[in-house]
Design a protein around this motif. Structure first.
Motif, mmCIF file in Angstrom:
data_model
loop_
_atom_site.group_PDB
_atom_site.id
_atom_site.type_symbol
_atom_site.label_atom_id
_atom_site.label_comp_id
_atom_site.label_asym_id
_atom_site.label_seq_id
_atom_site.Cartn_x
_atom_site.Cartn_y
_atom_site.Cartn_z
ATOM 1 N N UNK A 86 7.229 -9.894 -0.183
ATOM 2 C CA UNK A 86 6.408 -8.722 -0.446
ATOM 3 C C UNK A 86 6.076 -7.990 0.856
ATOM 4 N N UNK A 87 6.260 -6.651 0.838
ATOM 5 C CA UNK A 87 5.922 -5.793 1.970
ATOM 6 C C UNK A 87 5.260 -4.527 1.438
ATOM 7 N N UNK A 88 4.356 -3.952 2.217
ATOM 8 C CA UNK A 88 3.724 -2.712 1.779
ATOM 9 C C UNK A 88 4.764 -1.596 1.747
ATOM 10 N N UNK A 89 4.537 -0.601 0.882
ATOM 11 C CA UNK A 89 5.552 0.419 0.635
ATOM 12 C C UNK A 89 5.643 1.447 1.758
ATOM 13 N N UNK A 90 4.867 1.255 2.826
ATOM 14 C CA UNK A 90 4.995 2.091 4.012
ATOM 15 C C UNK A 90 5.651 1.341 5.163
ATOM 16 N N UNK A 91 6.171 0.160 4.900
ATOM 17 C CA UNK A 91 6.717 -0.719 5.925
ATOM 18 C C UNK A 91 8.093 -0.224 6.370
ATOM 19 N N UNK A 92 8.257 0.035 7.649
ATOM 20 C CA UNK A 92 9.544 0.440 8.209
ATOM 21 C C UNK A 92 10.111 -0.717 9.035
ATOM 22 N N UNK A 93 11.417 -0.920 8.927
ATOM 23 C CA UNK A 93 11.995 -2.038 9.661
ATOM 24 C C UNK A 93 13.470 -1.748 9.928
#
Length: 699
Positions: free
Chosen positions: A680-687
């Motif tokens: 699970x990652x927040x929907x603003x997470x950039x990678x």
């Protein structure tokens, strides 16, 4: 001009007589062939010399021309212009045909006239040249002339052929440039109407004499309303290049001959969407086109599926017709190639490369109402989206949500309205498009491989113009845009991927879509456990882009040191292009979709596998849940009065947002991440190691 006197000729009304031979006409009957070729020093039939000393001499070289009925040898001997059977004959005086309007010769008997001077006879009565006095047969008299009788024109003769005397028409009569031999016009109509119908302006009696129709004794030009099959028509007054299309049941040669644009077995028929023929104005077989009408019948084909032929965007179910004339997802509706048609085996320009449309989507095995894209989203496809819909993506999202209230994207915004305010609204500035695609906006837990500054070893694959990058102090990228556009996109927020997929005609793929492609019920990846690298590490071989890169980079020690394609890359088994300083740009370790040919799903659709499901990029899904996370925007200084936040121990503060949902990320990354069960990652997470792919309705 018309000749009303031809009513009795051969049982026909012949309307354009070609009169006699002209003064240079050398044709003659057999009896005078030799004499017509004699010279002027001759003896006439009365043994009268024609030399200059003979006072009675006449002829071409004498002091005078011979009069009517005097002996002669050639036409030039006679003042009447005709030598017939050794005697000058006024009846056979050459006269012009009506088609020779500029001739200096006079008109034959029976021709239309306006003055007496026009007529050979010198008599124009009731606008018709009256017969010359010497005539006993022919035009204007009680009987036509028989073969052997002297004549002026073919109209004088019962045979309808005159060469100074009436005779049977010769074999070449229909190619002699005269109206004779039963013709109504010059070498056309009448006796040759079937083989040589007359063109417009020629004389006629019946419609059949003409290419078109006969009006008031003259052929009119063919038309699409003349009741005849002419001017290339395939049926009467329809079909062909010059007439309207034919209705159902009429004869045709090709689809364009028919109003409904459907010709089957040489007959115009009603097209259908199941006749397996490209007709009815379709752009491909049974699809596309603007529709056709024939009376009460109308037909508009279904819109075409992906890869079908198209002429305009409206031909396609996706609303996108590529410059190559193929229905595609909107992101491939561009003249660009990089990231559009560059997916598959081999680098662009290399020998043996086999490339494919990056927009291809395959039907899912059991989730039959859906398709899952064959490839990960490329930077090139995302560029099409940002070019056509941006930079104000926020406005585009708002309009889409209103127009599509039940869509995945609308549900995201409805459940977390704060998300809409995070989308970029301009190219520059806070939350600008440049920041979204070039930096770690939410700088949570340190740099995440998206800021390609000096010494950062970042791997952002979205190329931006140096002028835009300079806003954030990012140097010009060392890898060209065309190379970067071919690679799988990373460093975008999940909400940006969701907007892209919505714009592209689908939605961000769900975890269930991935599970439908995996081989077994436990949702394990479809790769056999025996497929390991030499060296006993128990890791996938380098034909999957996983654990690729410098050993220990990012804390990963899974790289297989037996594979090394660069001088400084222990464990680097895939790198393109070579020779790039990885501290400035690490994206060369990321493959374009489909390059790792063995990273292909065991399950297939239409004989094709889904690519890169195992590795290359961990992929975000559209399974947005909850609203318990927060977001700290470091793209610019907070607005006055805005809630602020600080994170990652870096200098400065950001604008604080709350109520952010989370989503699932699944798969393995080129660097070494493993999220088979999903994380699970927040929907603003950039990678720099995460990408995505879209799912779409079945076609």
């Amino acid at each position: 001009m018309k000749r009303p006197w031809l009513g009795s000729l051969l049982g026909l009304v012949i309307a354009a007589a070609s009169c006699g031979g002209s003064s240079n006409d050398t044709k003659s009957n057999p009896s005078d062939t030799d004499s017509n070729r004699a010279d002027s020093n001759h003896t006439n039939a009365n043994n009268v010399g024609v030399d200059a000393s003979d006072n009675n001499a006449c002829g071409a070289s004498a002091a005078r021309k011979c009069s009517d009925q005097e002996s002669c040898t050639i036409d030039d001997d006679c003042n009447v212009g005709s030598c017939v059977a050794g005697k000058c004959n006024a009846i056979a005086t050459p006269c012009r045909a009506e088609t020779e309007a500029e001739s200096s010769l006079k008109l034959c008997d029976g021709s239309s006239c306006q003055s007496e001077d026009e007529c050979t006879s010198g008599d124009c009565t009731n606008s018709i040249c009256a017969p010359i006095a010497q005539k006993t047969c022919g035009v204007g008299l009680s009987a036509l002339c028989a073969d052997g009788d002297v004549c002026q024109s073919a109209a004088d003769c019962s045979s309808d052929y005159c060469d100074k005397i009436c005779a049977a028409p010769p074999a070449d009569v229909h190619a002699d440039g005269k109206r004779n031999g039963g013709e109504t016009g010059v070498d056309c109509g009448g006796s040759v109407k079937d083989a040589q119908p007359c063109t417009a302006g020629q004389a006629c009696v019946l419609d059949d004499d003409c290419e078109g129709v006969c009006k008031s004794g003259e052929c009119a030009a063919p038309s699409a309303t003349d009741g005849k099959k002419d001017q290339g028509e395939t049926d009467i007054d329809c079909g062909g290049p010059n007439a309207p299309g034919c209705t159902f049941g009429k004869t045709c040669v090709k689809n364009n001959d028919c109003l409904a644009l459907a010709c089957t077995d040489s007959v115009c028929v009603q097209p259908t969407a199941a006749d397996n023929v490209q007709n009815g104005g379709e752009s491909d077989v049974d699809c596309g086109g603007s529709g056709v009408t024939d009376g009460d019948f109308t037909y508009t084909a279904p819109r075409c599926k992906d890869s079908k032929k198209c002429a305009v965007n409206g031909d396609c179910a996706t609303g996108a017709c590529s410059p190559a004339g193929e229905c595609v997802a909107p992101s491939c509706n561009t003249a660009e190639v990089a990231g559009i048609t560059s997916c598959g085996a081999g680098e662009t320009g290399s020998a043996g490369a086999v490339h494919d449309s990056c927009c291809k989507s395959l039907p899912l095995p059991t989730r039959t109402t859906r398709r899952l894209d064959k490839y990960e989203i490329t930077s090139g496809r995302f560029r099409t989206f940002l070019t056509q819909a941006g930079p104000n993506i926020r406005s585009w999202v708002g309009a889409f949500v209103v127009a599509n209230p039940t869509s995945q994207l609308a549900n995201f915004i409805k459940n977390a309205p704060v998300l809409q305010s995070i989308y970029p609204q301009a190219q520059s500035g806070d939350l600008g498009l440049t920041a979204h695609m070039a930096i770690d906006i939410d700088n949570y837990a340190g740099i995440r491989g998206c800021y390609n500054g000096e010494g950062n070893y970042s791997a952002n694959t979205y190329w931006q113009d140096p002028a835009h990058l300079s806003e954030y102090g990012i140097p010009t990228r060392p890898i060209s845009r065309l190379v970067s556009d071919e690679k799988s996109l990373n460093c975008a927020m999940p909400i940006m991927y969701a907007a892209f997929c919505a714009w592209d005609g689908g939605e961000l793929a769900l975890k269930a879509d991935y599970q439908d492609v995996w081989t077994v019920a436990t949702n394990s990846y479809p790769f056999p456990a025996a497929n390991v690298c030499a060296g006993g590490l128990g890791k996938p071989c380098p034909n999957y882009n996983w654990c690729n890169g410098i050993y220990g980079n990012g804390g990963f020690t899974c790289q297989n040191t037996l594979y090394n394609v660069a001088e400084d890359g222990a464990g680097t088994f895939y790198e393109f292009p070579l020779g790039i300083d990885k501290s400035l740009d690490n994206e060369s370790l990321i493959a374009a979709p489909g390059r790792m040919v063995d990273d292909a799903s065991a399950k297939q659709a239409n004989g094709e596998s889904w690519m890169d499901l195992f590795a290359n990029m961990v992929e975000y899904t559209g399974d947005f849940t909850g609203t318990g996370s927060d977001f700290c925007d470091f793209s610019g200084a907070p607005a006055p009065g805005a809630a602020t936040c600080t994170r990652s121990g870096k200098d400065g503060t950001g604008t604080h947002y709350t109520g952010i949902p989370s989503t699932t990320a699944i798969g393995r990354s080129w660097e070494g991440h493993q999220y088979e069960g999903g994380a699970s990652f927040q929907v603003t997470f950039q990678y720099g190691k995460f990408g995505a792919r879209c799912a779409r309705p079945a076609q």
